[in-house]
Design a protein around this motif. Structure first.
Motif, PDB file in Angstrom:
ATOM      1  N   LEU A  15      -7.385  -7.307  -2.263  1.00 11.48           N
ATOM      2  CA  LEU A  15      -7.924  -6.199  -1.466  1.00 11.48           C
ATOM      3  C   LEU A  15      -9.383  -6.446  -1.082  1.00 11.48           C
ATOM      4  O   LEU A  15      -9.786  -6.187   0.062  1.00 11.48           O
ATOM      5  N   SER A  16     -10.164  -6.968  -2.017  1.00 15.69           N
ATOM      6  CA  SER A  16     -11.577  -7.230  -1.708  1.00 15.69           C
ATOM      7  C   SER A  16     -11.711  -8.341  -0.678  1.00 15.69           C
ATOM      8  O   SER A  16     -12.611  -8.308   0.174  1.00 15.69           O
ATOM      9  N   ARG A  23       0.835  -1.212   0.000  1.00 15.45           N
ATOM     10  CA  ARG A  23       0.000   0.000   0.000  1.00 15.45           C
ATOM     11  C   ARG A  23       0.870   1.262   0.000  1.00 15.45           C
ATOM     12  O   ARG A  23       0.608   2.216  -0.718  1.00 15.45           O
ATOM     13  N   SER A  30     -10.611   0.476  -2.579  1.00 15.34           N
ATOM     14  CA  SER A  30      -9.332   0.321  -3.297  1.00 15.34           C
ATOM     15  C   SER A  30      -9.423  -0.804  -4.323  1.00 15.34           C
ATOM     16  O   SER A  30      -8.854  -0.702  -5.417  1.00 15.34           O
ATOM     17  N   ASP A  67     -11.192  -4.228   1.729  1.00 12.69           N
ATOM     18  CA  ASP A  67     -10.912  -2.887   1.232  1.00 12.69           C
ATOM     19  C   ASP A  67     -11.567  -2.734  -0.147  1.00 12.69           C
ATOM     20  O   ASP A  67     -10.904  -2.740  -1.186  1.00 12.69           O
TER      21      ASP A  67
END
Length: 302
Positions: free
Chosen positions: A281-282, A207, A289, A286
């Motif tokens: 990310l999912s 990140r 993003s 998140d």
């Protein structure tokens, strides 16, 4: 000539002069049987050299004759012939002619190649043997490359063949371990059994790295670093066996691919890399993003 009159051979014109062709392969075989081996190899050398002087000779016809020229070739000619066999083998691989490809690679290795060409011939032989189903021969060739080469990229290429062989044999966890070892040669380090702390740390590091670059990376410079390009290819090939056998490694794969594209430029795998990163990310919740990187992946794939 009498052979032309009897229609045993055909005469025709080509750009460099006249040429002849046997009317049937059986006639060629009968003519060959009338020659002793020494005479035949001498003729193969003469024909091969003449083909080599042409501007655009047929590669396969050239190596067919020179591979049978034996002791009539000089040391320099044999070294050059090894390169021709490498080219012929690579072309045969691209044409899905795996057995002929292996024959070309073997012929190249028998003709005093340079060290660099020798390693490429062993690599080609490993791939041709693996694709032909000869697992034992493929392993021998991979081991030979790993023993003789001190180049990390060449070693990674050899291990990739071994990884593919493990995948095709259904040994997915073994394939992942081989892939991790190949990536290590390219200075991409993945743990065999990552802890939650390792995964969280790697995601945080990714990140921070991606935050330095805008999301509009569609026009980023092209990735030209061969080592990083190979690392991306290995990571992409590892994703399916990781997903099926070692899912705890999937977040690290997505992060590594995203970082390489962000740091070194984009290539044809960039869309896949950011799609995988969006999936990671999912999975960790998140979603905002994930949507952004999913959109970036779609733009890069257009």
């Amino acid at each position: 000539s009498a052979a032309v009159r009897e229609e045993l051979v055909f005469s025709f014109r080509v750009r460099d002069g006249g040429a002849f062709q046997f009317a049937h392969d059986r006639i060629r075989q009968a003519a060959r049987s009338c020659l002793d081996d020494a005479t035949a190899t001498s003729w193969h050398a003469r024909i091969g050299r003449r083909l080599g002087r042409q501007k655009s000779p047929s590669l396969f016809e050239l190596v067919h004759h020179l591979n049978q020229a034996g002791e009539h070739l000089s040391g320099a000619e044999r070294t050059k012939l090894a390169e021709h066999n490498l080219d012929a083998g690579q072309r045969a691989l691209m044409s899905v002619a795996y057995a002929p490809a292996l024959n070309f690679f073997d012929a190249g290795l028998a003709n005093a190649p340079t060290r660099e060409v020798s390693l490429l011939l062993h690599l080609g032989a490993a791939e041709a043997a693996y694709l032909s189903g000869d697992r034992g021969r493929a392993k021998v060739e991979v081991d030979t490359v790993l023993r003789l080469s001190d180049d990390p990229l060449t070693q990674a290429m050899a291990l990739r063949i071994q990884m593919r062989q493990a995948v095709s044999g259904g040994s997915l966890s073994e394939a992942v371990d081989i892939g991790i070892e190949a990536l290590k040669r390219l200075h991409v380090h993945l743990p065999h059994a990552p802890t939650k702390l390792v995964i969280a740390t790697d995601m945080a590091r990714t990140r921070v790295r991606l935050r330095r670059a805008p999301l509009s990376r569609v026009h980023d410079p092209e990735l030209t670093d061969r080592v990083q390009g190979m690392a991306l290819e290995l990571l992409a090939e590892l994703a399916p066996p990781v997903y099926l056998a070692r899912q705890d490694l999937l977040p690290l794969l997505g992060c590594a691919m995203a970082r390489i594209n962000a740091e070194y430029g984009v290539n044809e795998l960039a869309s896949y890399a950011y799609a995988l990163y969006a999936l990671v990310l999912s999975a960790f919740g998140d979603y905002a993003s994930a949507r952004d990187y999913g959109d970036l992946s779609e733009k890069l794939g257009e």
